[in-house]
Design an enzyme around this catalytic site. Sequence first.
Site, PDB file in Angstrom:
ATOM      1  N   HIS A   1       0.782  -1.190   0.027  1.00  0.00           N
ATOM      2  CA  HIS A   1       0.126   0.114  -0.110  1.00  0.00           C
ATOM      3  C   HIS A   1       0.945   1.305  -0.072  1.00  0.00           C
ATOM      4  O   HIS A   1       0.723   2.154  -0.711  1.00  0.00           O
ATOM      5  CB  HIS A   1      -0.822  -0.060   1.100  1.00  0.00           C
ATOM      6  CG  HIS A   1      -1.674   1.303   1.685  1.00  0.00           C
ATOM      7  ND1 HIS A   1      -2.431   1.544   0.710  1.00  0.00           N
ATOM      8  CD2 HIS A   1      -1.298   2.363   2.356  1.00  0.00           C
ATOM      9  CE1 HIS A   1      -2.867   2.948   1.271  1.00  0.00           C
ATOM     10  NE2 HIS A   1      -2.218   3.175   2.153  1.00  0.00           N
TER      11      HIS A   1
ATOM     12  N   ASP B   1       6.916  21.860 -26.505  1.00  0.00           N
ATOM     13  CA  ASP B   1       6.710  20.517 -25.956  1.00  0.00           C
ATOM     14  C   ASP B   1       7.822  20.483 -24.814  1.00  0.00           C
ATOM     15  O   ASP B   1       8.265  21.431 -24.490  1.00  0.00           O
ATOM     16  CB  ASP B   1       7.020  19.354 -26.769  1.00  0.00           C
ATOM     17  CG  ASP B   1       6.442  17.955 -26.765  1.00  0.00           C
ATOM     18  OD1 ASP B   1       6.674  17.566 -25.520  1.00  0.00           O
ATOM     19  OD2 ASP B   1       5.582  17.577 -27.424  1.00  0.00           O
TER      20      ASP B   1
ATOM     21  N   TRP C   1       7.026   0.158   3.915  1.00  0.00           N
ATOM     22  CA  TRP C   1       7.388   0.596   2.768  1.00  0.00           C
ATOM     23  C   TRP C   1       9.020   1.092   3.001  1.00  0.00           C
ATOM     24  O   TRP C   1       9.514   1.301   1.968  1.00  0.00           O
ATOM     25  CB  TRP C   1       6.425   1.957   2.276  1.00  0.00           C
ATOM     26  CG  TRP C   1       6.902   2.976   3.024  1.00  0.00           C
ATOM     27  CD1 TRP C   1       6.291   3.488   4.217  1.00  0.00           C
ATOM     28  CD2 TRP C   1       7.602   4.333   2.558  1.00  0.00           C
ATOM     29  NE1 TRP C   1       6.902   4.786   4.716  1.00  0.00           N
ATOM     30  CE2 TRP C   1       7.675   5.343   3.489  1.00  0.00           C
ATOM     31  CE3 TRP C   1       8.225   4.536   1.211  1.00  0.00           C
ATOM     32  CZ2 TRP C   1       8.050   6.406   3.077  1.00  0.00           C
ATOM     33  CZ3 TRP C   1       8.774   5.744   1.153  1.00  0.00           C
ATOM     34  CH2 TRP C   1       8.649   6.751   1.926  1.00  0.00           C
TER      35      TRP C   1
ATOM     36  N   SER D   1      12.900   5.944 -13.699  1.00  0.00           N
ATOM     37  CA  SER D   1      11.965   6.779 -14.357  1.00  0.00           C
ATOM     38  C   SER D   1      11.947   8.343 -13.919  1.00  0.00           C
ATOM     39  O   SER D   1      11.806   9.288 -14.536  1.00  0.00           O
ATOM     40  CB  SER D   1      10.828   6.152 -14.135  1.00  0.00           C
ATOM     41  OG  SER D   1       9.601   7.046 -14.413  1.00  0.00           O
ATOM     42  N   SER D   2      12.266   8.413 -12.745  1.00  0.00           N
ATOM     43  CA  SER D   2      12.023   9.798 -11.944  1.00  0.00           C
ATOM     44  C   SER D   2      13.305  10.603 -12.229  1.00  0.00           C
ATOM     45  O   SER D   2      12.984  11.847 -12.709  1.00  0.00           O
ATOM     46  CB  SER D   2      11.956   9.267 -10.265  1.00  0.00           C
ATOM     47  OG  SER D   2      10.849   9.045  -9.843  1.00  0.00           O
TER      48      SER D   2
ATOM     49  N   HIS E   1      13.447  11.801   3.775  1.00  0.00           N
ATOM     50  CA  HIS E   1      12.608  13.048   4.155  1.00  0.00           C
ATOM     51  C   HIS E   1      12.807  13.923   2.765  1.00  0.00           C
ATOM     52  O   HIS E   1      11.541  14.690   2.647  1.00  0.00           O
ATOM     53  CB  HIS E   1      13.366  13.744   5.324  1.00  0.00           C
ATOM     54  CG  HIS E   1      12.376  14.669   5.849  1.00  0.00           C
ATOM     55  ND1 HIS E   1      11.340  14.278   6.372  1.00  0.00           N
ATOM     56  CD2 HIS E   1      12.089  16.160   5.511  1.00  0.00           C
ATOM     57  CE1 HIS E   1      10.532  15.422   6.708  1.00  0.00           C
ATOM     58  NE2 HIS E   1      11.202  16.238   6.249  1.00  0.00           N
TER      59      HIS E   1
ATOM     60  N   GLU F   1      12.042  13.243  -0.310  1.00  0.00           N
ATOM     61  CA  GLU F   1      10.953  12.533  -0.617  1.00  0.00           C
ATOM     62  C   GLU F   1       9.547  13.188  -0.380  1.00  0.00           C
ATOM     63  O   GLU F   1       8.586  13.453  -1.086  1.00  0.00           O
ATOM     64  CB  GLU F   1      10.876  11.099  -0.264  1.00  0.00           C
ATOM     65  CG  GLU F   1       9.671  10.267  -1.001  1.00  0.00           C
ATOM     66  CD  GLU F   1       9.411  10.283  -2.443  1.00  0.00           C
ATOM     67  OE1 GLU F   1      10.517  10.370  -3.038  1.00  0.00           O
ATOM     68  OE2 GLU F   1       8.258   9.796  -2.977  1.00  0.00           O
TER      69      GLU F   1
ATOM     70  N   TYR G   1       8.989  16.006   0.410  1.00  0.00           N
ATOM     71  CA  TYR G   1       9.043  17.293  -0.035  1.00  0.00           C
ATOM     72  C   TYR G   1       8.692  17.249  -1.389  1.00  0.00           C
ATOM     73  O   TYR G   1       8.498  17.923  -2.312  1.00  0.00           O
ATOM     74  CB  TYR G   1       9.892  18.304   0.227  1.00  0.00           C
ATOM     75  CG  TYR G   1       9.784  18.801   1.618  1.00  0.00           C
ATOM     76  CD1 TYR G   1       8.943  19.834   2.178  1.00  0.00           C
ATOM     77  CD2 TYR G   1      10.316  18.126   2.775  1.00  0.00           C
ATOM     78  CE1 TYR G   1       8.371  19.882   3.342  1.00  0.00           C
ATOM     79  CE2 TYR G   1      10.009  18.453   4.170  1.00  0.00           C
ATOM     80  CZ  TYR G   1       9.018  19.298   4.582  1.00  0.00           C
ATOM     81  OH  TYR G   1       8.998  19.607   5.758  1.00  0.00           O
TER      82      TYR G   1
ATOM     83  N   SER H   1      -1.125  27.025  -5.172  1.00  0.00           N
ATOM     84  CA  SER H   1      -0.499  28.403  -5.663  1.00  0.00           C
ATOM     85  C   SER H   1      -1.030  28.998  -6.814  1.00  0.00           C
ATOM     86  O   SER H   1      -1.087  30.080  -7.287  1.00  0.00           O
ATOM     87  CB  SER H   1       1.006  28.534  -5.475  1.00  0.00           C
ATOM     88  OG  SER H   1       1.447  28.110  -4.411  1.00  0.00           O
TER      89      SER H   1
ATOM     90  N   HIS I   1      15.005  12.744  12.106  1.00  0.00           N
ATOM     91  CA  HIS I   1      13.850  12.832  13.037  1.00  0.00           C
ATOM     92  C   HIS I   1      13.055  11.643  13.027  1.00  0.00           C
ATOM     93  O   HIS I   1      12.171  11.534  13.783  1.00  0.00           O
ATOM     94  CB  HIS I   1      13.281  14.095  12.909  1.00  0.00           C
ATOM     95  CG  HIS I   1      12.430  14.318  11.598  1.00  0.00           C
ATOM     96  ND1 HIS I   1      12.483  15.718  10.995  1.00  0.00           N
ATOM     97  CD2 HIS I   1      11.870  13.732  10.839  1.00  0.00           C
ATOM     98  CE1 HIS I   1      11.576  15.718   9.937  1.00  0.00           C
ATOM     99  NE2 HIS I   1      11.489  14.371   9.664  1.00  0.00           N
ATOM    100  N   HIS I   2      13.388  11.068  11.908  1.00  0.00           N
ATOM    101  CA  HIS I   2      12.501   9.717  11.844  1.00  0.00           C
ATOM    102  C   HIS I   2      13.082   8.586  12.475  1.00  0.00           C
ATOM    103  O   HIS I   2      12.580   7.461  12.838  1.00  0.00           O
ATOM    104  CB  HIS I   2      12.406   9.281  10.368  1.00  0.00           C
ATOM    105  CG  HIS I   2      11.787  10.207   9.402  1.00  0.00           C
ATOM    106  ND1 HIS I   2      10.698  10.046   8.974  1.00  0.00           N
ATOM    107  CD2 HIS I   2      12.392  11.191   8.885  1.00  0.00           C
ATOM    108  CE1 HIS I   2      10.101  10.994   8.121  1.00  0.00           C
ATOM    109  NE2 HIS I   2      11.242  11.992   7.926  1.00  0.00           N
TER     110      HIS I   2
ATOM    111  N   THR J   1       7.481  27.047   6.079  1.00  0.00           N
ATOM    112  CA  THR J   1       6.190  26.439   5.794  1.00  0.00           C
ATOM    113  C   THR J   1       5.040  27.632   6.290  1.00  0.00           C
ATOM    114  O   THR J   1       4.019  27.493   5.476  1.00  0.00           O
ATOM    115  CB  THR J   1       6.031  25.056   6.261  1.00  0.00           C
ATOM    116  OG1 THR J   1       7.215  24.192   6.020  1.00  0.00           O
ATOM    117  CG2 THR J   1       4.917  24.199   5.990  1.00  0.00           C
TER     118      THR J   1
ATOM    119  N   LYS K   1       4.482  30.146   3.762  1.00  0.00           N
ATOM    120  CA  LYS K   1       3.550  29.681   2.665  1.00  0.00           C
ATOM    121  C   LYS K   1       2.160  29.748   3.052  1.00  0.00           C
ATOM    122  O   LYS K   1       1.227  30.283   2.224  1.00  0.00           O
ATOM    123  CB  LYS K   1       4.079  28.277   2.211  1.00  0.00           C
ATOM    124  CG  LYS K   1       5.423  28.128   1.583  1.00  0.00           C
ATOM    125  CD  LYS K   1       5.490  26.847   0.709  1.00  0.00           C
ATOM    126  CE  LYS K   1       5.042  26.932  -0.559  1.00  0.00           C
ATOM    127  NZ  LYS K   1       6.146  27.442  -1.578  1.00  0.00           N
TER     128      LYS K   1
ATOM    129  N   ARG L   1       1.773   1.213  15.284  1.00  0.00           N
ATOM    130  CA  ARG L   1       1.465   1.032  13.800  1.00  0.00           C
ATOM    131  C   ARG L   1       2.027  -0.497  13.272  1.00  0.00           C
ATOM    132  O   ARG L   1       2.526  -0.920  14.140  1.00  0.00           O
ATOM    133  CB  ARG L   1       2.071   2.067  12.976  1.00  0.00           C
ATOM    134  CG  ARG L   1       3.550   1.970  12.858  1.00  0.00           C
ATOM    135  CD  ARG L   1       4.132   3.126  12.087  1.00  0.00           C
ATOM    136  NE  ARG L   1       3.896   3.326  10.578  1.00  0.00           N
ATOM    137  CZ  ARG L   1       4.858   3.784   9.923  1.00  0.00           C
ATOM    138  NH1 ARG L   1       5.891   4.556  10.438  1.00  0.00           N
ATOM    139  NH2 ARG L   1       4.467   3.712   8.727  1.00  0.00           N
TER     140      ARG L   1
END
Lengths: 379, 546
Positions: free
Chosen positions: B97, B126, B162, B189-190, B273, B275, B277, B288, B322-323, B348, B351, B470
């Site tokens: 998932h 293009d 994950w 790909s990315s 991390h 990722e 963002y 925006s 921090h993870h 943040t 924004k 979890r």
Amino acid sequence: MMSSQSVRRIFLLACALAAAAACGAAQALEWNLQPAASAMAAEIHDLHEYVMILVVVIFVGVFGFMFYACYAHRKSKGHVAAQFHENTTVEIIWTVIPAIILVAFAWPVTKVVIAQKDASAADITIKATGIQWKWDYEYIKGEGEGIHFVSTLGTPRDQIEDRAPKGEHYLLEVEPGTEVWVPIGKKVRILTTAADVVHAWWVPALGLKQDAIPGFIRDTWFRADKVGTYRGQCAELCGKEHGFMPIVVKVVSQEDYSKWVGDRKKAMLAAADDPSKTWTLPDLVARGEKVYAANCVACHQANGKGTPPAFPPLDGSKIATGAKAGHIDMVLNGKPNTAMQSFKQLNDTEIAAVITYERNSWSNKAGEVQPAEVKARRK
Amino acid sequence: MSSVPHAHDHDHAHGHDHAHGHGHDHDHGHGHGGGYGGIMRWITTTNHKDIGTLYLWFSFTMFMVGGVMAMAIRLELFSPGLQFFNPDLFNQFTTMHGLIMVFGAIMPAFVGFANWQIPMMIGAPDMAFARLNNWSFWLLPFAASLLVLSFFTPGGAPGVGWTMYAPLTVQMGMGMDLTIFAVHILGMSSILGSINIITTILNMRAPGMTLMRMPLFVWTWLITAYLLVAAMPVLAGAVTMTLTDRHFGTTFFNAAGGGDPVLYQHIFWFFGHPEVYIIALPAFGVISQVIPAFSRKPLFGYASMVYATSAIAIISFIVWAHHMYTVGMPVTGQLFFMYATMIIAVPTGVKVFNWVATMWKGSLTFETPMLFALGFLFLFTLGGFTGLVLSIVPVDIQLQDTYYVVAHFHYVMVAGALFSAFAGIYFWLPKWTGKMYDETLGKWHFWLTLIFFNMIFFVQHFLGLAGMPRRIPDYPLMFETWNKISSIGAFGFGLSQLLLLYVVLKCIRSGEPAPQKPWEGADSLEWTHLPTPVPYHTFETQPVLK
């Protein structure tokens, strides 16, 4: 805009569903941190409350502006858009003020972080080793030194598989006699490590959580200030039975603790199996069934069929019906890079019993293994 | 979406008079996909709009696949005890998932937006590397197939989460290897897509479209593309080391051979991390565009938004641990990562303040894109605040690996990224298809999504605070009520998304023709310089901006 009636209808529907769900459950709703049983847990409560107050105030402030704009500056009310943008003063203010708030907040937090890390000068040191899927406890320093036991889930499989009603401490209970006893008011240092994969030792009411990392030793500490039984669970995904390795800490008075240590040591002497004793087949099978239920059943299943391919069947397996030596080695040493770990922490009698059980259950008929044979193959 | 015959009889804004209808060849011979029709058009296409469409449909498909797994998870968690799945399969569902939603649904959705919008917004014909663009997309179905196929290998899909922490990964079956290869392909790909986006933005802007005049969506993608190029190779390294630890006797993450399981976590989160963002910044970009359009007022602080986005991107590389507050890092490490994490709240906040200030004294209307944007603003900020709560080391030690964290990141990923993607879909659907969607149904989609989302995830904060870990298939009895509410919310949320599919299909089949600029306050080039629906090839002559 969607008609307000249909919005209300959806809302009512959601409420009705939520209420129906709430009625279905028996237990009271828990929605905050568990009551603190140590000064550190109380500090965590306080910090959480401060940060929540801060956050709620800012949230209400910012979104007060947003909802007011949604109400007052609508086109449907005939509001004409102003075209202002960029205002250096405002932009500096809303950058600097949050920064100042954060710095002010960081100060009290830093003090707690430093205190939380200071595991020095402990009265009692206990090593907790995470093993798939149980905890091995060793009292290595202070009163109780030398006490050693393995703590597995106390909830019967019947309750988990919905064949029996669930008890009060469902999934939060360990095998009787394998709770971690500690005296009130003493600084207890917990060393964590693991035998296989990363686990985490966590007791919410005591305000600590520490990963248990294979090959490394980490530490944490607590000083309990309320007598009671505190329950937690492994907090780091450690494979199939991750949800089934609870932690139970009993905080008792100093006298009760000393008595427990005395009883425990006597019991250890009495319970020590004599590895040179020769057992009869039915006795070994009976003893082995208990060992199997505590250590093997999660993977290999009660019917011996396992859940292949990750957890192979024992019923009719080559190892469980073949040469004794191969079977003994498998249980003693495990199989590298699989969930089959070493069970060498069990004593010779227990290993002999469980092997004999496996070799004489289901369709297997492969004779008995005596403790002395296990002892001979230990390295 | 763009395969619909045009129903308009517009004057084309930039004076081309050749037929722009789909299904016809153009008069100077550059039809769809080099002239192929049918399926070959889509396989061979090098057109940014076709590729954008492919990305978006692919993303929706994976959103459904990942969603079915989420509902399976919530089904098992409806009641204590094991009813439907064994714990092994449960772990496989949580793992897949996560991977499918992050890499298969959310990231491709925003790449789809980038493909459709960036050339149109900067006045380019293009993307810079058209064939590379085709290849970036067509790698994805192979990677997704590997992920899904892993369920059918001996041992099933990996049940490691994950995050794929070592050394649990070493115990997994062949499904783990398929997943590792899938991650490699997704990363490729990315990276290819990002190089294309960077090149396009830096080289193909129309005269007068200076960097500081680009729409904010383009800015956020420029920054995101740099994050991708920097972060994805790190993930590829982490999974490659996992692969060699599994099969070739290396011990990167095994203490017995001099390695360290925690090293994996550092490498993973050094990718992980940024990722966060990579997913959030394009979402900020969409918001925006949408908020000023429906406020009929320019974005309050354009320059400070650009600077805040850049600041977030840079700081996102120094907060990864921090993870990992509970791995037992030194106190100085905990303090450093805590301060850095708290600091990220400042840009943040800038924004969020900017978006609210943009609405202030505007002339607001609340069509579906704006509703989703407001839902985003409100709930993403809530997720940001729980992030601030989690940045506090002692509090995090209590909440790490609980449902509080699950609630937190779903507020950021679903109410953040997904709501923003929905806002973007409703916002640009008229431009892409030439038709208007059904506004009433769009609003139903919004309200159902909003209510069920909160039903699923708001209560999970309580579960986490009360101590529910979890990634567990079964839980103590005191957590039953909140889990039941959460599960009911999940089924409602999943079903509500079928409404989106219906709205989009209805729009394509039988929507009313859309005007060139259906949104009064929209002001970027695709609205001001291009007809609706957009011709297959746009800006063959560059527009000149004064």
